[in-house]
Write a protein that holds these residues in place. Structure first.
Motif, PDB file in Angstrom:
ATOM      1  N   ASN A  13      -5.443  39.910 -17.704  1.00  0.00           N
ATOM      2  CA  ASN A  13      -4.359  40.299 -18.602  1.00  0.00           C
ATOM      3  C   ASN A  13      -4.407  39.521 -19.911  1.00  0.00           C
ATOM      4  O   ASN A  13      -4.205  40.088 -20.989  1.00  0.00           O
ATOM      5  CB  ASN A  13      -3.000  40.084 -17.928  1.00  0.00           C
ATOM      6  CG  ASN A  13      -1.853  40.593 -18.780  1.00  0.00           C
ATOM      7  OD1 ASN A  13      -1.789  41.768 -19.113  1.00  0.00           O
ATOM      8  ND2 ASN A  13      -0.949  39.706 -19.149  1.00  0.00           N
ATOM      9  N   LEU A  14      -4.689  38.215 -19.828  1.00  0.00           N
ATOM     10  CA  LEU A  14      -4.759  37.410 -21.041  1.00  0.00           C
ATOM     11  C   LEU A  14      -5.897  37.881 -21.931  1.00  0.00           C
ATOM     12  O   LEU A  14      -5.746  37.975 -23.156  1.00  0.00           O
ATOM     13  CB  LEU A  14      -4.934  35.932 -20.694  1.00  0.00           C
ATOM     14  CG  LEU A  14      -4.904  34.961 -21.879  1.00  0.00           C
ATOM     15  CD1 LEU A  14      -3.562  35.031 -22.607  1.00  0.00           C
ATOM     16  CD2 LEU A  14      -5.173  33.528 -21.417  1.00  0.00           C
ATOM     17  N   VAL A  15      -7.042  38.199 -21.347  1.00  0.00           N
ATOM     18  CA  VAL A  15      -8.170  38.712 -22.125  1.00  0.00           C
ATOM     19  C   VAL A  15      -7.784  40.012 -22.822  1.00  0.00           C
ATOM     20  O   VAL A  15      -8.065  40.205 -24.011  1.00  0.00           O
ATOM     21  CB  VAL A  15      -9.402  38.931 -21.217  1.00  0.00           C
ATOM     22  CG1 VAL A  15     -10.483  39.721 -21.947  1.00  0.00           C
ATOM     23  CG2 VAL A  15      -9.970  37.587 -20.764  1.00  0.00           C
ATOM     24  N   LYS A  16      -7.118  40.906 -22.091  1.00  0.00           N
ATOM     25  CA  LYS A  16      -6.687  42.180 -22.667  1.00  0.00           C
ATOM     26  C   LYS A  16      -5.739  41.959 -23.848  1.00  0.00           C
ATOM     27  O   LYS A  16      -5.905  42.557 -24.925  1.00  0.00           O
ATOM     28  CB  LYS A  16      -5.997  43.020 -21.593  1.00  0.00           C
ATOM     29  CG  LYS A  16      -5.380  44.324 -22.091  1.00  0.00           C
ATOM     30  CD  LYS A  16      -4.740  45.078 -20.939  1.00  0.00           C
ATOM     31  CE  LYS A  16      -4.034  46.344 -21.423  1.00  0.00           C
ATOM     32  NZ  LYS A  16      -2.844  46.048 -22.238  1.00  0.00           N
ATOM     33  N   MET A  17      -4.765  41.081 -23.664  1.00  0.00           N
ATOM     34  CA  MET A  17      -3.788  40.839 -24.721  1.00  0.00           C
ATOM     35  C   MET A  17      -4.424  40.172 -25.931  1.00  0.00           C
ATOM     36  O   MET A  17      -4.068  40.478 -27.078  1.00  0.00           O
ATOM     37  CB  MET A  17      -2.636  40.001 -24.175  1.00  0.00           C
ATOM     38  CG  MET A  17      -1.829  40.709 -23.084  1.00  0.00           C
ATOM     39  SD  MET A  17      -0.498  39.681 -22.421  1.00  0.00           S
ATOM     40  CE  MET A  17       0.651  39.754 -23.794  1.00  0.00           C
ATOM     41  N   MET A  18      -5.363  39.271 -25.690  1.00  0.00           N
ATOM     42  CA  MET A  18      -6.008  38.600 -26.814  1.00  0.00           C
ATOM     43  C   MET A  18      -6.899  39.565 -27.588  1.00  0.00           C
ATOM     44  O   MET A  18      -6.979  39.495 -28.819  1.00  0.00           O
ATOM     45  CB  MET A  18      -6.800  37.395 -26.326  1.00  0.00           C
ATOM     46  CG  MET A  18      -5.916  36.259 -25.833  1.00  0.00           C
ATOM     47  SD  MET A  18      -6.789  34.692 -25.625  1.00  0.00           S
ATOM     48  CE  MET A  18      -7.005  34.182 -27.328  1.00  0.00           C
ATOM     49  N   PHE A  19      -7.574  40.476 -26.884  1.00  0.00           N
ATOM     50  CA  PHE A  19      -8.358  41.508 -27.575  1.00  0.00           C
ATOM     51  C   PHE A  19      -7.456  42.322 -28.501  1.00  0.00           C
ATOM     52  O   PHE A  19      -7.817  42.612 -29.649  1.00  0.00           O
ATOM     53  CB  PHE A  19      -9.032  42.441 -26.571  1.00  0.00           C
ATOM     54  CG  PHE A  19     -10.491  42.166 -26.356  1.00  0.00           C
ATOM     55  CD1 PHE A  19     -11.396  42.250 -27.409  1.00  0.00           C
ATOM     56  CD2 PHE A  19     -10.973  41.826 -25.105  1.00  0.00           C
ATOM     57  CE1 PHE A  19     -12.747  42.004 -27.218  1.00  0.00           C
ATOM     58  CE2 PHE A  19     -12.329  41.571 -24.899  1.00  0.00           C
ATOM     59  CZ  PHE A  19     -13.211  41.662 -25.953  1.00  0.00           C
ATOM     60  N   GLU A  20      -6.282  42.720 -28.007  1.00  0.00           N
ATOM     61  CA  GLU A  20      -5.351  43.507 -28.815  1.00  0.00           C
ATOM     62  C   GLU A  20      -4.896  42.719 -30.035  1.00  0.00           C
ATOM     63  O   GLU A  20      -4.801  43.256 -31.151  1.00  0.00           O
ATOM     64  CB  GLU A  20      -4.149  43.914 -27.962  1.00  0.00           C
ATOM     65  CG  GLU A  20      -4.491  44.908 -26.853  1.00  0.00           C
ATOM     66  CD  GLU A  20      -3.324  45.174 -25.924  1.00  0.00           C
ATOM     67  OE1 GLU A  20      -2.296  44.482 -26.052  1.00  0.00           O
ATOM     68  OE2 GLU A  20      -3.447  46.075 -25.073  1.00  0.00           O
ATOM     69  N   THR A  21      -4.629  41.439 -29.840  1.00  0.00           N
ATOM     70  CA  THR A  21      -4.188  40.586 -30.941  1.00  0.00           C
ATOM     71  C   THR A  21      -5.281  40.437 -31.990  1.00  0.00           C
ATOM     72  O   THR A  21      -5.022  40.521 -33.199  1.00  0.00           O
ATOM     73  CB  THR A  21      -3.775  39.207 -30.404  1.00  0.00           C
ATOM     74  OG1 THR A  21      -2.676  39.362 -29.508  1.00  0.00           O
ATOM     75  CG2 THR A  21      -3.364  38.278 -31.534  1.00  0.00           C
ATOM     76  N   VAL A  22      -6.509  40.207 -31.545  1.00  0.00           N
ATOM     77  CA  VAL A  22      -7.635  40.079 -32.474  1.00  0.00           C
ATOM     78  C   VAL A  22      -7.802  41.360 -33.293  1.00  0.00           C
ATOM     79  O   VAL A  22      -8.025  41.306 -34.513  1.00  0.00           O
ATOM     80  CB  VAL A  22      -8.930  39.750 -31.705  1.00  0.00           C
ATOM     81  CG1 VAL A  22     -10.155  39.914 -32.603  1.00  0.00           C
ATOM     82  CG2 VAL A  22      -8.880  38.325 -31.164  1.00  0.00           C
TER      83      VAL A  22
END
Length: 325
Positions: free
Chosen positions: A92-101
């Motif tokens: 989930n953290l990877v997914k959210m960070m991708f979206e943020t980037v």
């Protein structure tokens, strides 16, 4: 008092969850983020009764992002917020960070990014091993590849990135910090690529970025021995640019990172982006090719309105007002 004010500034930076793509507030024109979230869970309180930190077990709060406004407009603060898991890197953290980037890449108003932690005493403990233990063996490789791709994308952001390390940054946590342009730590922070303890190797760029940061021999020593160093030793090795005495609020590195972001903010944004590109591309090639890259990047700033504004401000002895044009 200074520590309390600093902590309030940090928490104020996380009242908006911009990783929720349907409710994302972007810095366009002079708009700013105003939506606030009251989060359930543990709450710490200052001596003045103001809430300074909220925790939540809800996965949607694993990452909290704020686009600052006012004089700090252009600074984006990305806060890791998984207190129960020590900010370990999960799906989930990877997914959210991708979206943020992706949001940051699309926003030409962004001038710098600070990556920090909302959890006292920890930056990021690396991969979420509890989650990984539940994965089928066939899932592990693709997840590691996606985490590696995320950290690569962080490193490829066109604006300056600063890692504020106020606590332990181990394994993938340090690899995330290594992908940033600048690292600032507290003196008592612990940093290391300790994967050899688990009979694996750094899998998200650590074997490549650490040698580039501190030299091949020292990087080998730290990785082979799975050794962690504190902020003072990290500064001596060149792993971090600044190591600061930790304060009572536990956010000294963040506050120093914010100071640095404020130094970057008034500079010509296109010039800063081109300087980052020239450095990042040039350092990987021979000098002659690097100089050609620099020349190409310089050519990009010549026709900008910001360059003319800089010359006019110098002539008129006033502060320039750059617009990124």
């Amino acid at each position: 008092m200074a520590a309390l004010l600093g902590r309030r500034a940090l928490i104020q930076a996380f009242r908006v969850h911009t990783a929720d793509r349907d409710n994302v507030c972007r810095l366009v024109s002079s708009s700013c983020c105003t939506r606030q979230y009251g989060l359930p869970g543990k709450k710490l309180v200052t001596s003045h009764g103001a809430a300074i930190r909220y925790y939540s077990s809800d996965s949607k709060d694993d990452l909290r992002v704020r686009y600052l406004d006012g004089e700090d407009s252009g600074i984006v603060v990305v806060g890791l917020n998984r207190p129960k898991a020590k900010n370990a890197i999960s799906k989930n953290l990877v997914k959210m960070m991708f979206e943020t980037v992706e949001d940051i890449k699309k926003n030409n108003k962004v001038r710098s990014v600070i990556i920090c932690s909302l959890v006292p005493g920890i930056f990021c403990a690396g991969a979420d091993l509890k989650e990984r233990a539940k994965m089928h063996q066939s899932e592990v490789g693709p997840f590691v590849s996606k985490a590696r791709a995320l950290i690569t994308e962080l490193g490829n952001l066109p604006v300056p990135t600063i890692a504020a390390i106020d606590g332990a940054a181990l394994g993938g946590g340090l690899e995330m910090a290594l992908s940033c342009d600048i690292r600032i730590s507290s003196n008592n922070a612990k940093m290391g690529l300790v994967e050899a303890k688990l009979a694996i190797i750094p899998g998200a760029g650590g074997t490549q970025r650490l040698p580039r940061a501190i030299g091949v021999a020292l990087a080998k020593e730290l990785i082979f021995a799975a050794r962690a160093v504190d902020g003072k030793e990290a500064l001596r090795l060149g792993l971090v640019s600044h190591s600061v005495e930790q304060n009572e609020s536990g956010d000294a590195a963040y506050l120093r990172a914010l100071e640095l972001a404020r130094e970057i903010n008034p500079q010509g944004p296109i010039a800063v982006r081109m300087a980052k590109l020239a450095i990042n591309q040039g350092i990987e090639v021979d000098l002659a090719t690097g100089l050609a890259i620099e020349e190409a990047c310089y050519a990009q700033v010549i026709p900008t309105k910001d360059r003319l504004e800089g010359l006019a401000a110098f002539k008129e002895k006033r502060r320039p007002h750059f617009k990124g044009e």
